[in-house]
Design an enzyme around this catalytic site. Structure first.
Site, PDB file in Angstrom:
ATOM      1  N   VAL A 110       4.987  -3.198   4.221  1.00 60.22           N
ATOM      2  CA  VAL A 110       5.141  -3.732   2.984  1.00 60.22           C
ATOM      3  C   VAL A 110       3.935  -4.570   2.662  1.00 60.22           C
ATOM      4  O   VAL A 110       3.758  -5.396   1.798  1.00 60.22           O
ATOM      5  CB  VAL A 110       6.350  -4.598   2.569  1.00 60.22           C
ATOM      6  CG1 VAL A 110       7.789  -4.017   2.429  1.00 60.22           C
ATOM      7  CG2 VAL A 110       6.495  -5.731   3.882  1.00 60.22           C
ATOM      8  N   LYS A 111       3.099  -4.610   3.544  1.00 60.17           N
ATOM      9  CA  LYS A 111       1.798  -4.966   3.326  1.00 60.17           C
ATOM     10  C   LYS A 111       0.595  -4.252   2.604  1.00 60.17           C
ATOM     11  O   LYS A 111       1.060  -3.207   2.361  1.00 60.17           O
ATOM     12  CB  LYS A 111       1.133  -5.438   4.894  1.00 60.17           C
ATOM     13  CG  LYS A 111       2.015  -6.286   5.870  1.00 60.17           C
ATOM     14  CD  LYS A 111       2.309  -7.648   5.034  1.00 60.17           C
ATOM     15  CE  LYS A 111       2.711  -8.667   6.021  1.00 60.17           C
ATOM     16  NZ  LYS A 111       4.032  -8.684   6.578  1.00 60.17           N
ATOM     17  N   THR A 112      -0.505  -5.099   2.286  1.00 57.68           N
ATOM     18  CA  THR A 112      -1.323  -4.563   1.420  1.00 57.68           C
ATOM     19  C   THR A 112      -1.871  -3.133   1.845  1.00 57.68           C
ATOM     20  O   THR A 112      -2.234  -2.201   1.021  1.00 57.68           O
ATOM     21  CB  THR A 112      -2.664  -5.518   1.154  1.00 57.68           C
ATOM     22  OG1 THR A 112      -2.038  -6.853   0.744  1.00 57.68           O
ATOM     23  CG2 THR A 112      -3.555  -4.987   0.333  1.00 57.68           C
ATOM     24  N   GLY A 137       0.961  -1.288  -0.069  1.00 58.68           N
ATOM     25  CA  GLY A 137       0.021  -0.029  -0.125  1.00 58.68           C
ATOM     26  C   GLY A 137       0.769   1.259   0.207  1.00 58.68           C
ATOM     27  O   GLY A 137       0.284   2.203  -0.318  1.00 58.68           O
TER      28      GLY A 137
END
Ligand SMILES: *Cc1c(COP(=O)(O)O)cnc(C)c1O
Length: 399
Positions: free
Chosen positions: A185-187, A3
């Site tokens: 680094v996640k959605t 994201g």
């Protein structure tokens, strides 16, 4: 998946609200905060999106797993079953409580194999922790049946699969507890952050108190609050929650971009008969954060992975020899390399993973390649990428 690629005005506005008041803490300071409760708002929005009665936001996904386990009463010597393919956070959270991580094989879903879970259950088993790796889920109906039969807790690690669903329900909301990570680094990201979701009132009450030094959060004088049990500090700051609030409002936009990009790549690879895609349990919908597929052999997978890189296709992972995501490289766990002494319960009961046989996991992981799906790609870029992927793989298998 990340994201952060689309960090923009919405995120800046939410953060600016916090900067304007200077109240960086999620609790208290009612008069100073201009009515802004970013963490509370994020929790309410997540509860609605995840169709869960309770949400508690914390400082990381690892913290969320630790708090989830603690809030359900997992402690020293309890055994928690987890997969061989996951991020190291799975066993870190278990060990943090003095509990014992029991590894079990994965199957063609790249998540916990239900028969392997049944085999791993013993008198000390307290919880089963499937990890919905790379955007897709474990066979949750079967795991739930197993857990119910043995009186075990089902905790879903949905850190890599936010927005995916199983039989119409959001991933994370199906087990007794579910966890998300909002690391960078996640959605969707908070910078750093995580969340525990549950429909269980007791677990929720335990979770918010445990993650804030045991504070019962009754009344509006923090100093006068009671501490019904020992806790810790896993609080998130309002700055981080503000970023997450903006990102959550864009989750569906991110998911549709991921789905578009994933579908273009998958359609292109579908023309290669030797490629088999990771299996998704019936009734499941991925969040499309990765495209994962099997090559016919370990040797071809290694060659294809190399060829992809050489042909300009970045962000493809060969997890089999990855330091962080597969049991083979977890020698710090296997050899119990800790800074200080670990609890006796862990030293006595941790299986000897150097001698363990996880050949079913090896069978699948050795042949798996996972390619990250980015949000920022244009359709044209994805088309070019698809072409390069097909070239590299066809070259590898000699077609
Ligand atoms: C990222 C991740 C975590 C840990 O989250 P952090 O916020 O980085 O602590 C846990 N489990 C899985 C599967 C993850 O991908």
């Amino acid at each position: 998946m990340p994201g952060f690629e689309l960090f923009g005005d919405k995120e800046r506005k939410e953060v600016q609200d916090v900067l304007d008041s200077g109240v960086l803490m999620r609790y208290g300071f009612d008069g100073m905060r201009n009515g802004h409760w970013k963490t509370k708002q994020l929790e309410a929005a997540l509860a609605e999106r995840m169709q869960s009665r309770h949400v508690h936001v914390v400082s990381s996904g690892t913290a969320a797993l630790t708090v989830a386990l603690a809030s359900a009463g997992v402690g020293a010597g309890d055994e928690v079953i987890m997969p061989t393919f996951t991020f190291v956070a799975s066993f870190e959270s278990i060990l943090a409580l003095g509990a014992v991580p029991i590894l079990a094989d994965i199957d063609e879903t790249l998540t916990l194999s239900p028969p392997a879970v049944e085999k791993a259950i013993g008198p000390k088993t307290k919880a089963v922790m499937p990890v919905h790796m790379c955007g897709s889920m474990a066979d949750l109906d079967t795991l739930k049946i197993i857990c119910d039969r043995h009186g075990l807790l089902l905790l879903e690690d949905a850190c890599q699969a936010i927005g995916g669903s199983y039989k119409g329900k959001p991933l994370g909301s199906i087990g007794d507890l579910g966890c998300f990570s909002f690391d960078y680094v996640k959605t969707i990201t908070c910078g750093e952050g995580g969340a525990v979701i549950t429909n269980n009132e007791t677990y929720y009450q335990n979770a918010h108190a445990y993650s804030d030094h045991g504070h019962d959060h009754i009344g509006n004088d923090r100093g006068a609050e009671q501490h019904p049990f020992l806790g810790y500090n896993f609080r998130i700051s309002e700055m981080n929650a503000a970023v997450g609030l903006a990102q959550l409002s864009r989750l569906d936009e991110f998911l549709s971009l991921q789905k578009r990009n994933y579908t273009i790549l998958r359609d292109a690879l579908s023309n290669i008969p030797e490629i088999v895609f990771r299996s998704v349990p019936e009734g499941g919908e991925e969040n499309y954060s990765f495209l994962s597929f099997f090559l016919p052999s370990e040797e071809l997978a290694q060659k294809a992975h190399k060829a992809l890189g050489e042909n300009g296709v970045d962000a493809c992972f060969y997890w089999y020899n990855n330091n962080w995501h597969y049991y083979k490289k977890w020698e710090h766990l296997t050899n119990l390399k800790s800074l200080g002494k670990l609890p006796k319960e862990v030293r006595d009961a941790l299986p000897d993973y150097a001698k363990a046989n996880f050949s079913e996991s090896d069978h699948w992981m050795g042949r798996t390649i996972s390619c990250l799906i980015k949000l920022g790609w244009t359709e044209e870029e994805v088309g070019e990428r698809a072409k390069r992927m097909v070239e590299a793989i066809k070259m590898t298998i000699g077609r």
